[in-house]
Every structure is written in C-alpha cells, then in structure tokens.
Design an enzyme around this catalytic site. Sequence first.
Site, short mmCIF file in Angstrom:
data_model
loop_
_atom_site.label_atom_id
_atom_site.label_comp_id
_atom_site.label_asym_id
_atom_site.label_seq_id
_atom_site.Cartn_x
_atom_site.Cartn_y
_atom_site.Cartn_z
N HIS A 20 -5.25 -8.77 5.06
CA HIS A 20 -3.96 -8.64 4.39
C HIS A 20 -3.53 -9.95 3.73
O HIS A 20 -2.65 -9.94 2.86
CB HIS A 20 -2.91 -8.21 5.42
CG HIS A 20 -1.91 -7.22 4.93
ND1 HIS A 20 -2.11 -6.39 3.84
CD2 HIS A 20 -0.67 -6.89 5.41
CE1 HIS A 20 -1.05 -5.61 3.67
NE2 HIS A 20 -0.16 -5.90 4.60
N ASN A 113 3.15 -2.34 0.78
CA ASN A 113 4.56 -2.69 0.98
C ASN A 113 4.98 -3.96 0.26
O ASN A 113 6.14 -4.09 -0.15
CB ASN A 113 4.88 -2.78 2.46
CG ASN A 113 4.88 -1.42 3.11
OD1 ASN A 113 5.23 -0.42 2.49
ND2 ASN A 113 4.47 -1.36 4.36
#
Length: 193
Positions: A20, A113
Amino acid sequence: MLHLLVGLGNPGKEYELTRHNVGFMIIDAIMHHFLFPDFKKKHNALISSGSIQSYKVILAKPYTFMNNSGAPISSIVKLYKIPLDNIIVFHDETDIDFCTIRIKKGGGNAGHNGLKSIDTLLGRDYWRIRFGIGHPSNGYDLSYHVLSQFNNLNAVNNTISNIIEHISLLFENDKSIFKNKVKDLIKYTDISS
C-alpha cells in the site's frame, strides 16, 4: 510551470515497505535520485521542492492515513495554484499485475480510498500512475495483502528505477511516451512476485 508529484501511503515504520506504500517508495526514490532537499512537514504532508531537468516540482507524501489523503493534497494545490493537469499521483493497484504500470487521467478510483479522498476534494481530472501490486491469492484478505510487504522487493525497485529513468516525460503533453518507455523496460525485467 509547477508540477506536483504525490505518493500515497500510510505514515509509520510498520507500513514502510508494504504494498500500500509503493507511492511513498516512489516519491522517496525520486527525492534521492534528483537530490531534492529533505522532506519538511507542511500542510499535514511531507514536502520537498526541487527540479527535475528544467521542471519545478513539489514532491508530497500525505502524512494522514491513506483514507484522508485528499485534505493535505487539496491544501498544497490551493496554496501553490497547481492546475489539476500538473498533478500526478502514484498509488498501488490490486487490479493489475505485479509491477505493471498504468497511467491515466481521471476516471474512477476502483475502490482505492486514497484516490476517493482526493476525488472528493479536487475532482477526478488529475493524472494517476497505477503501480500493480497484484491481487491476493485465493483465501487472502485484501487488506492483509495491501498491508503486507512485497515478496519480490528487487522487482519493485527495478520498476521504480524504470519510472525514474523516464520521469521527465511525465511533464510533457503526451504522457503515452512515458507509458510506452516504462512498459518496454518492464517487459525485459524479471517481475515474478
């Protein structure tokens, strides 16, 4: 004309080499390669300003967690009056193969997100460089996958080096040249995960 390069990730040592955080990894590599000054914390982000060839560039890593990346980026964009066309966001992407690079302007966020947060505050009309981290194997949780470390960090570093080698092409009007150069280099690199 000023350009903003943003890497998405999560702050904290425990996230440093996770999938990530590949956006942070890319921004760190750009900073070191082009000898930008050390990051300073401003606008709830780590920021460094410098040049890549003749282009003035701000590097930014939001120092909020991924889901709130939009606020610091929006603050930087408004302060420096950076047009959306001059914003390039580097982020991880589970829907494309490991170490594959895709570039596009606008479009959806595919459930990411960090992009969702930016889209909410700036709209979608900025550039995204999607770095493939692959999809988790059967039975693995998606959040576990993105928050775990890469199995083949060497391939990740090679791909980041390929990005850096041609990064000045991102500041040109035709970004497809960058895409093709990086794609051709990756084709000949061992990228098995």
